[in-house]
Design a protein around this motif. Sequence first.
Motif, mmCIF file in Angstrom:
data_model
loop_
_atom_site.group_PDB
_atom_site.id
_atom_site.type_symbol
_atom_site.label_atom_id
_atom_site.label_comp_id
_atom_site.label_asym_id
_atom_site.label_seq_id
_atom_site.Cartn_x
_atom_site.Cartn_y
_atom_site.Cartn_z
ATOM 1 N N ASP A 73 0.881 -1.175 0.000
ATOM 2 C CA ASP A 73 0.000 0.000 0.000
ATOM 3 C C ASP A 73 0.908 1.211 0.000
ATOM 4 O O ASP A 73 1.471 1.579 1.034
ATOM 5 N N ASN A 74 1.072 1.807 -1.164
ATOM 6 C CA ASN A 74 2.006 2.924 -1.278
ATOM 7 C C ASN A 74 1.544 4.145 -0.482
ATOM 8 O O ASN A 74 2.362 4.897 0.050
ATOM 9 N N GLU A 75 0.242 4.317 -0.401
ATOM 10 C CA GLU A 75 -0.271 5.493 0.300
ATOM 11 C C GLU A 75 0.057 5.432 1.788
ATOM 12 O O GLU A 75 0.402 6.437 2.408
ATOM 13 N N ASN A 76 -0.043 4.228 2.358
ATOM 14 C CA ASN A 76 0.222 4.057 3.783
ATOM 15 C C ASN A 76 1.614 3.516 4.065
ATOM 16 O O ASN A 76 1.951 3.269 5.227
ATOM 17 N N ASN A 77 2.391 3.335 2.996
ATOM 18 C CA ASN A 77 3.761 2.841 3.136
ATOM 19 C C ASN A 77 3.821 1.565 3.973
ATOM 20 O O ASN A 77 4.640 1.429 4.898
ATOM 21 N N THR A 78 2.958 0.646 3.621
ATOM 22 C CA THR A 78 2.858 -0.602 4.371
ATOM 23 C C THR A 78 2.861 -1.787 3.408
ATOM 24 O O THR A 78 2.232 -1.738 2.350
ATOM 25 N N VAL A 79 3.577 -2.817 3.785
ATOM 26 C CA VAL A 79 3.578 -4.069 3.034
ATOM 27 C C VAL A 79 2.871 -5.112 3.874
ATOM 28 O O VAL A 79 3.056 -5.175 5.094
ATOM 29 N N TYR A 80 2.070 -5.920 3.211
ATOM 30 C CA TYR A 80 1.291 -6.933 3.902
ATOM 31 C C TYR A 80 1.696 -8.331 3.450
ATOM 32 O O TYR A 80 2.138 -8.532 2.319
ATOM 33 N N LEU A 81 1.530 -9.265 4.347
ATOM 34 C CA LEU A 81 1.664 -10.681 4.009
ATOM 35 C C LEU A 81 0.416 -11.374 4.523
ATOM 36 O O LEU A 81 0.264 -11.578 5.726
ATOM 37 N N GLN A 82 -0.480 -11.696 3.599
ATOM 38 C CA GLN A 82 -1.695 -12.415 3.949
ATOM 39 C C GLN A 82 -1.392 -13.899 3.913
ATOM 40 O O GLN A 82 -0.919 -14.409 2.896
ATOM 41 N N MET A 83 -1.657 -14.567 5.010
ATOM 42 C CA MET A 83 -1.327 -15.984 5.124
ATOM 43 C C MET A 83 -2.602 -16.782 5.347
ATOM 44 O O MET A 83 -3.345 -16.509 6.296
ATOM 45 N N TYR A 84 -2.838 -17.747 4.481
ATOM 46 C CA TYR A 84 -3.997 -18.623 4.571
ATOM 47 C C TYR A 84 -3.543 -20.053 4.802
ATOM 48 O O TYR A 84 -2.390 -20.419 4.551
#
Length: 125
Positions: A73-84
């Motif tokens: 998310d460039n706007e919030n400067n956050t990288v996510y790792l969704q784990m299922y």
Amino acid sequence: DVQLQASGGGLVQVGGSLRLSCAASDLTFDVYSMGWFRQAPGKEREGVSCISSADGSAYYADSVKGRFTISSDNENNTVYLQMYNLKPEDTAVYYCAATLLGYCAGLPPKEYMHWGPGTQVTVSS
């Protein structure tokens, strides 16, 4: 100074899901490729996933392919790792990291110059 802060870890049952977040400061994702690593007790740190700054392409280790999704998310400067569909072997401390290399697929930990403190993920059976 570049700072990375991972969060979102916890205790989950087999088959459950978690979303990790990595809040970054003083860097942008068009310059830095971002990676997720994990380290289980007694094991070496291993790459899990990364997203390349050059073209936004994602890389996944074979062990997580089809179960984990990385996004930014460039706007919030956050990288996510969704784990299922989490498995007991996913139990580890998870770290986010940043590298100036444009393509990150398969890069070892030593290629990353910025690291955040880890977040513990525990999958119980």
